[in-house]
Each structure stands twice: as structure tokens, then as C-alpha cells.
Design an enzyme around this catalytic site. Sequence first.
Site, PDB file in Angstrom:
ATOM      1  N   MET A  96      95.457 -45.402 -18.199  1.00  0.00           N
ATOM      2  CA  MET A  96      95.919 -46.619 -17.542  1.00  0.00           C
ATOM      3  C   MET A  96      94.875 -47.279 -16.634  1.00  0.00           C
ATOM      4  O   MET A  96      95.234 -47.959 -15.684  1.00  0.00           O
ATOM      5  CB  MET A  96      97.198 -46.327 -16.742  1.00  0.00           C
ATOM      6  N   ARG A  97      93.599 -47.054 -16.903  1.00  0.00           N
ATOM      7  CA  ARG A  97      92.577 -47.783 -16.125  1.00  0.00           C
ATOM      8  C   ARG A  97      91.710 -48.566 -17.102  1.00  0.00           C
ATOM      9  O   ARG A  97      91.213 -47.997 -18.084  1.00  0.00           O
ATOM     10  CB  ARG A  97      91.730 -46.806 -15.306  1.00  0.00           C
ATOM     11  N   LEU A  99      88.567 -50.292 -18.659  1.00  0.00           N
ATOM     12  CA  LEU A  99      87.144 -49.945 -18.616  1.00  0.00           C
ATOM     13  C   LEU A  99      86.314 -51.230 -18.716  1.00  0.00           C
ATOM     14  O   LEU A  99      86.686 -52.154 -19.441  1.00  0.00           O
ATOM     15  CB  LEU A  99      86.821 -48.975 -19.755  1.00  0.00           C
ATOM     16  N   HIS A 115      98.222 -48.622 -28.462  1.00  0.00           N
ATOM     17  CA  HIS A 115      98.985 -49.596 -27.673  1.00  0.00           C
ATOM     18  C   HIS A 115     100.390 -49.709 -28.273  1.00  0.00           C
ATOM     19  O   HIS A 115     100.529 -49.816 -29.494  1.00  0.00           O
ATOM     20  CB  HIS A 115      98.275 -50.951 -27.675  1.00  0.00           C
ATOM     21  N   ASP A 156      92.816 -54.719 -25.244  1.00  0.00           N
ATOM     22  CA  ASP A 156      93.605 -54.674 -26.482  1.00  0.00           C
ATOM     23  C   ASP A 156      93.073 -55.646 -27.544  1.00  0.00           C
ATOM     24  O   ASP A 156      93.818 -56.047 -28.445  1.00  0.00           O
ATOM     25  CB  ASP A 156      95.097 -54.954 -26.213  1.00  0.00           C
TER      26      ASP A 156
HETATM   27  C1  GAR Z   1     102.237 -44.710 -24.625  1.00  0.00           C
HETATM   28  O1  GAR Z   1     103.373 -45.403 -25.037  1.00  0.00           O
HETATM   29  C2  GAR Z   1     101.000 -45.547 -24.842  1.00  0.00           C
HETATM   30  O2  GAR Z   1     101.029 -46.321 -26.002  1.00  0.00           O
HETATM   31  C3  GAR Z   1     101.040 -46.437 -23.625  1.00  0.00           C
HETATM   32  O3  GAR Z   1     101.437 -45.584 -22.585  1.00  0.00           O
HETATM   33  C4  GAR Z   1     102.234 -44.511 -23.115  1.00  0.00           C
HETATM   34  C5  GAR Z   1     101.631 -43.188 -22.690  1.00  0.00           C
HETATM   35  O4  GAR Z   1     102.434 -42.102 -23.045  1.00  0.00           O
HETATM   36  N1  GAR Z   1      99.758 -47.034 -23.414  1.00  0.00           N
HETATM   37  C6  GAR Z   1      99.589 -48.279 -22.966  1.00  0.00           C
HETATM   38  O5  GAR Z   1     100.504 -49.004 -22.657  1.00  0.00           O
HETATM   39  C7  GAR Z   1      98.146 -48.732 -22.888  1.00  0.00           C
HETATM   40  N2  GAR Z   1      98.070 -50.168 -22.799  1.00  0.00           N
HETATM   41  P1  GAR Z   1     101.881 -40.616 -23.131  1.00  0.00           P
HETATM   42  O6  GAR Z   1     101.124 -40.325 -21.835  1.00  0.00           O
HETATM   43  O7  GAR Z   1     103.123 -39.793 -23.250  1.00  0.00           O
HETATM   44  O8  GAR Z   1     100.993 -40.512 -24.333  1.00  0.00           O
END
Ligand code: GAR
Length: 208
Positions: A96-97, A99, A115, A156
Site C-alpha cells: 500500500m505504498r 513507488l 489490483h 495502475d
Molecule cells: C487485495 O485485494 C489487493 O488486490 C489489494 O489489496 C488487497 C490485499 O489483500 N491491492 C490494492 O488495492 C492495490 N492497489 P492481501 O494482503 O490479503 O493480499
Amino acid sequence: MKSNDKIKVAVLVSGGGTNLQAIIDAEAAGIIKHGTVSLVISNNPNAYALARAANAGISTVVISSKEYKEQDVFEEKLINTLKENGIELIVLAGFMRILSEKFTSRYSRRIINVHPSLIPSFCGKGYYGLKVHEAALAYGVKVTGATVHFVNEIPDGGEIILQKSVYIKKGESAESLQQRVMRQAEWKILPKALELVSKEMLSEKKGK
Ligand code: GAR
């Protein structure tokens, strides 16, 4: 294939790590053959993903976002960790950071991200985690899904590798949709994409 001959992969995480688990399971099941997860890096010291890695016997490193607030310093630490561990491919699995371009251009076509929507819908800055599913429901789309793509300087915005669609049920909550998108799409296409990219990287390496 001996593990020395495989592409060395680092998975970057921030939270629960279910996508990391899907990758670990796929490697154990032989679905991922040409790459091996040799390191898990978290920017959050409390991420449950770290326990998942430890349970699978995978080394972990924490580079805390709270501690490394400055992007440059955070990324320098990240680059050093990747170098020290001989990492060739980076997977962002719920990382969630954002880059910087400096970082992403250094690893061109060597970073992949999952995503939870069908890009180009509900993606880019501000669209992460549950927010993505809330936005899809608010818009009223009937089909959503997940995308695995290469990471470039546009959030993205990199080349798409795989996508999988999921139909939205009437009256469904964002939480339920998030779970279904993970189960039906993310956990399938992320390991698949990792295998595709590592296989391609290995044949490029052998061709040299
Ligand atoms: C997942 O749904 C992933 O696609 C999303 O966060 C969740 C993490 O779950 N990622 C994003 O939204 C990135 N833009 P997890 O830690 O259980 O894999």
C-alpha cells in the site's frame, strides 16, 4: 528444477497477505515452477503477511513506512535489501505504498502488481483495498474482477498481464465482493502471472 536455477522473487506486502499465501501455495503445488519466493518485505511491522512468510520458512524484512517517511530514504533501503538478496523480480501483493518513478524505472518490467478491479476501471491514485469495491458498487457496474500488470510510473498504468472477471451479485456488500474477487480472481491470476513472467525471464537469461 533446482531452486538455484529459478528466478528469485521478493513479495512486497502491507497487510493480511492472502495473495502472498496464494503464491506460497502455488509454488508448493508446482503451479509456479520457474520462480521462487525468497524474500517477503513489509512496510508495516504488524502485517499478518509476515507470519504467513515465517510459517512457510521464507525470510522477512520490515522497512517501516512510519520510520522511513521520506520516499527517497525508504526506496534506498528497499533497493539495498533487494540487491543484498539477489532479487530479480518484485511482486506487489497488497503493498500500500506508491513507488516513485525513480524506483519503477530502475526495475522496468521487473515489478508486477495485483489490483482488485478490471483496469482501467476503478484504479489509480486513491483506489486501493475496499475503496475499489465500494466505487464499483456505487457506480453500479455488473462485472468487476482483478488485474495483474507490470508497474510503471503511472499508478495502475503499466502493461496488463492477466485479468479475470467476477459478476456482481444484487445487493452485495463491498466486503463480500472483495472476498469473492480475491477468491475467484486475484488468488488465481497472481500466481499464474508470476509463473508466466518468471518463465519468460528465465528463457531470456538462458538466451544470453
Ligand atoms: C487485495 O485485494 C489487493 O488486490 C489489494 O489489496 C488487497 C490485499 O489483500 N491491492 C490494492 O488495492 C492495490 N492497489 P492481501 O494482503 O490479503 O493480499
